[in-house]
Write an enzyme that holds these catalytic residues in place. Structure first.
Site, PDB file in Angstrom:
ATOM      1  N   HIS A 168      85.739   8.684 -43.820  1.00 28.10           N
ATOM      2  CA  HIS A 168      84.951   7.572 -44.080  1.00 28.10           C
ATOM      3  C   HIS A 168      84.103   7.153 -45.142  1.00 28.10           C
ATOM      4  O   HIS A 168      83.587   7.961 -45.894  1.00 28.10           O
ATOM      5  CB  HIS A 168      83.764   7.622 -42.818  1.00 28.10           C
ATOM      6  CG  HIS A 168      84.089   7.634 -41.177  1.00 28.10           C
ATOM      7  ND1 HIS A 168      83.710   8.230 -40.283  1.00 28.10           N
ATOM      8  CD2 HIS A 168      85.079   6.723 -40.757  1.00 28.10           C
ATOM      9  CE1 HIS A 168      84.389   7.969 -39.238  1.00 28.10           C
ATOM     10  NE2 HIS A 168      85.084   6.994 -39.539  1.00 28.10           N
ATOM     11  N   CYS A 264      75.630   8.995 -40.594  1.00 29.41           N
ATOM     12  CA  CYS A 264      76.458   8.765 -39.228  1.00 29.41           C
ATOM     13  C   CYS A 264      75.792   8.959 -38.146  1.00 29.41           C
ATOM     14  O   CYS A 264      76.233   8.422 -36.974  1.00 29.41           O
ATOM     15  CB  CYS A 264      77.587  10.115 -39.378  1.00 29.41           C
ATOM     16  SG  CYS A 264      78.679  10.428 -40.698  1.00 29.41           S
TER      17      CYS A 264
HETATM   18  N1  ARG Z   1      83.748  13.676 -36.014  1.00 30.81           N
HETATM   19  C1  ARG Z   1      83.755  12.235 -36.074  1.00 30.81           C
HETATM   20  C2  ARG Z   1      84.751  11.754 -36.397  1.00 30.81           C
HETATM   21  O1  ARG Z   1      85.511  12.474 -37.174  1.00 30.81           O
HETATM   22  C3  ARG Z   1      82.670  12.112 -37.033  1.00 30.81           C
HETATM   23  C4  ARG Z   1      82.134  11.029 -37.402  1.00 30.81           C
HETATM   24  C5  ARG Z   1      81.203  10.776 -38.591  1.00 30.81           C
HETATM   25  N2  ARG Z   1      80.468   9.382 -38.681  1.00 30.81           N
HETATM   26  C6  ARG Z   1      80.493   8.614 -39.950  1.00 30.81           C
HETATM   27  N3  ARG Z   1      80.027   7.603 -39.826  1.00 30.81           N
HETATM   28  N4  ARG Z   1      81.054   9.388 -41.167  1.00 30.81           N
HETATM   29  O2  ARG Z   1      84.842  10.300 -36.123  1.00 30.81           O
END
Ligand code: ARG
Length: 703
Positions: A168, A264
């Site tokens: 991300h 996050c």
């Molecule tokens: N386990 C979640 C995923 O893989 C974690 C999300 C983390 N969020 C972020 N904005 N980076 O989607």
């Protein structure tokens, strides 16, 4: 403290690692402690409440990742683009977030189905609100970016993520107040890094180290001059302090197990709109058609990989599968790229694979005049080895003199328009040159499974041991040489002096004598060493029969050069009976033209060696014209030079003891080139033996 700043969070009542959708989750299923997670989350919540207002959305069972509210959607003012999760595990969160947004007075936009976008996790506003940074590559599709620009009326800068640990954008990128940027450059491709560097001046870029990056230091929440994160090195804290920021560390290790941290776990829901700014997006799309044995030959995989490897994205709009073994397939593919520049590079690769515009989208080529002799307009289309056509006034015109690394020049002649590949230095004022990548197509042969497997040059496939491989290549090259000679075709040979040192000279001489070679290309050295051998029995002073150095032998090659200079040319020395055997002797006696191209290290040179390299290149090109096959024998320099001048369709066999040379030359993406890593003397001796086997039973000619 800015009391108007609000964040949205979701308590970790149901948080756990239940599945694996990113590399951090691997090996962590059910390994996080709920109690510790709650404690860590509350600590973060507590810190944020001191600096902003925190709203809460109710957690739900079965959606453990809902704690990561950054992925709920992307907001600007009272508008939100709802996330469309890539993984079905998280799609169940969408209605809950949608409900919260609606209940809180936001206008919700929803992306088309199958167009993934993961909200503020992948889209971060510049903290001054000047533009939106949008990530793609893992979770979010590039094609969603134009929607963001349209709905939020803001400029979107697309950044491609290339390290799956940083899947991300918010895991490796954090815009800070006053135009600062905290980020981890290796997580982005080079084009994206350039985009970042163009927008953020060097003194505002805070690039972090890998140890900080894997501690999620970029996954930080910035409120005014406070930056909240899981952990930062002393060095990073000091750098942030220099820029006027204070780091507040709060451990979030339980959430790292799911691949998330401070940023996050929060969604900033008050992002002020700057009225004077408007939408702008450089993402471009184009639909292309690819035809051929798309599945059989792996062409479609190659095309799609090429799009993503070069920073683009694709959508297959239509695929017509050829059902019979012989029938071809057709795919219409929508290609998206973050900018015109990236689009051009992707399309030029796809053109090489034979991709074309859909008939209804066909457009003429773009042309620009040459205004300085020997200089092309910027953005000129770089030609390749593949037969090319360009579209002018609605008609497709074949390009002549196909070669790689040239420009396509257009001239008006009394009989009509002519398009030719020209090297830059030959461009003339008055000509136009093809620029951009529009209205260009290459004609690729469709190779079916059968053709590929039965082609004479098909031993490129793995599973052939190197010795057996040499034998196979020799058998097939011998067969080809016979066919070409019998059909009155043309074989050109490039050869380095190693041919002589390894004892291959006599075999090459024999090939020439027997009519298998129609042109010889090399440098000063092959000729000098060949003549030294013919006149003195040594090669660079080493006795070729006994393999020992001859006293004073190191001067032999200079004596040879001197003698040639006295006679004025190799041909005259042959005529005078000075040279009676060898490669050059056979060339002269059999009227086989040769060109020796000089270089800085040449002794002498021989009177025949062309030291004007531009003239030598022109002569090489002339001798290569119409060749059916080129044998490249242990000469990296001359072979690469020749490879660059040769269009696709000419069989090339490259023999060198150095695998790097062979790979470089045989990797032309076509079945017509083949490389053999072996001793060239051995290769030539096997080749002659094989040719005799072919010859003797039928013609009774024993040499
Ligand atoms: N386990 C979640 C995923 O893989 C974690 C999300 C983390 N969020 C972020 N904005 N980076 O989607």
């Amino acid at each position: 403290m800015d009391s108007r700043i609000r964040f949205l969070m979701c308590a970790p009542d149901h948080y756990d690692v239940d599945y694996v959708i990113n590399p951090w989750m691997e090996g962590n299923i059910h390994k996080s402690s709920r109690d510790r997670a709650v404690e860590q989350w509350e600590q973060l919540h507590h810190i944020l409440k001191e600096h902003a207002i925190v709203d809460l959305v109710s957690p739900h069972k079965g959606v453990p990742d809902m704690v990561f509210t950054a992925n709920a959607g992307l907001l600007l003012g009272k508008t939100v683009v709802l996330s469309r999760f890539l993984h079905k595990e998280r799609q169940a969160e969408e209605p809950y977030f949608k409900q919260w947004f609606e209940e809180n007075g936001y206008t919700v936009h929803e992306l088309p189905k199958d167009l993934p976008f993961e909200g503020a996790g992948d889209a971060l506003l510049d903290r001054e609100g000047r533009w939106l940074w949008a990530g793609y590559g893992f979770r979010t599709e590039l094609d969603s970016h134009p929607y963001l620009a349209k709905w939020l009326d803001i400029e979107v800068l697309s950044l491609r993520l290339i390290d799956e640990r940083f899947y991300h954008l918010d895991t490796c990128f954090c815009p800070l107040k006053d135009g600062y940027l905290l980020y981890y450059p290796p997580a982005f491709d080079s084009y994206s890094n350039r985009v970042i560097e163009m927008r953020v001046p060097a003194h505002k870029r805070i690039a972090i180290s890998e140890p900080d990056a894997v501690n999620f230091a970029c996954n930080a929440v910035n409120v005014d001059h406070i930056v909240v994160m899981n952990k930062a090195s002393e060095e990073l804290k000091a750098r942030l302090a220099d820029a006027g920021f204070r780091v507040l560390e709060t451990p979030l290790t339980e959430f790292l197990k799911a691949g998330g941290a401070a940023k996050c776990l929060t969604l900033r829901v008050t992002e002020p709109v700057r009225e004077e700014l408007h939408a702008n997006v450089s993402v471009e799309s184009r639909v292309l058609r690819i035809q051929g044995h798309l599945l059989d030959s792996g062409l479609i995989n190659r095309a799609l990989d090429l799009i993503t490897d070069n920073g683009g994205s694709f959508q297959v709009l239509d695929f017509q599968l050829g059902e019979q073994r012989q029938s071809t397939s057709q795919a219409d593919v929508k290609v998206s790229a973050p900018s015109h520049e990236v689009m051009e590079s992707i399309i030029s690769h796809l053109i090489d694979l034979g991709a074309v515009d859909l008939p209804q989208d066909e457009r003429d080529v773009k042309l620009e005049p040459v205004i300085q002799p020997g200089v092309a307009p910027d953005d000129f289309y770089v030609s390749t080895i593949y037969p090319t056509e360009i579209r002018i006034n609605g008609k497709w015109l074949k390009v002549q003199n196909q070669r790689m690394d040239g420009a396509i020049a257009i001239t008006q002649t009394p009989t009509g328009v002519v398009a030719r590949c020209k090297i830059l230095r030959d461009l003339e004022v008055g000509e136009s040159v093809v620029v951009d990548v529009q209205g260009i197509r290459t004609i690729r042969k469709t190779e079916s499974r059968e053709q590929r497997n039965s082609q004479e040059f098909s031993f490129m496939s793995a599973g052939v041991s190197s010795e057996r491989r040499v034998e196979l290549v020799v058998e097939q090259v011998a067969w080809e040489l016979r066919k070409i000679r019998d059909a009155g075709g043309k074989v050109a040979v490039t050869a380095g002096p190693v041919v002589i040192h390894t004892g291959g000279g006599e075999h090459l001489a024999q090939l020439i004598r027997e009519g298998y070679v129609q042109a010889l290309l090399g440098g000063n050295a092959i000729a000098v060493h060949d003549i030294e051998q013919a006149m003195m029995g040594t090669s660079l002073g080493v006795d070729m029969k006994r393999g020992v150095a001859v006293r004073g032998g190191h001067r032999h090659h200079l004596k040879v050069i001197n003698t040639m200079r006295r006679y004025g040319s190799i041909a005259k020395a042959v005529e005078a009976g000075i040279i009676k055997s060898g490669v050059m002797y056979e060339c002269v006696s059999n009227g086989v033209p040769f060109c020796l191209a000089g270089s800085i290290r040449d002794d002498g040179p021989l009177p025949d060696t062309e030291m004007d390299l531009i003239k030598a290149q022109t002569e090489y090109a002339r001798l290569l014209k119409g060749a059916d096959m080129i044998l490249m024998l242990s000469s990296m320099l001359h072979s690469i030079g020749v490879g660059n001048m040769t269009p696709a369709g000419v069989k090339m066999v490259c023999v060198d003891i150095n695998p790097a040379v062979v790979t470089k030359l045989s990797d032309r993406g076509s079945i017509e080139s083949v490389g053999v890593v072996t001793d060239v003397g051995l290769f030539l001796s096997l080749l002659m033996q094989q040719l005799q086997k072919l010859t003797s039973p039928y013609i009774g000619k024993v040499v």
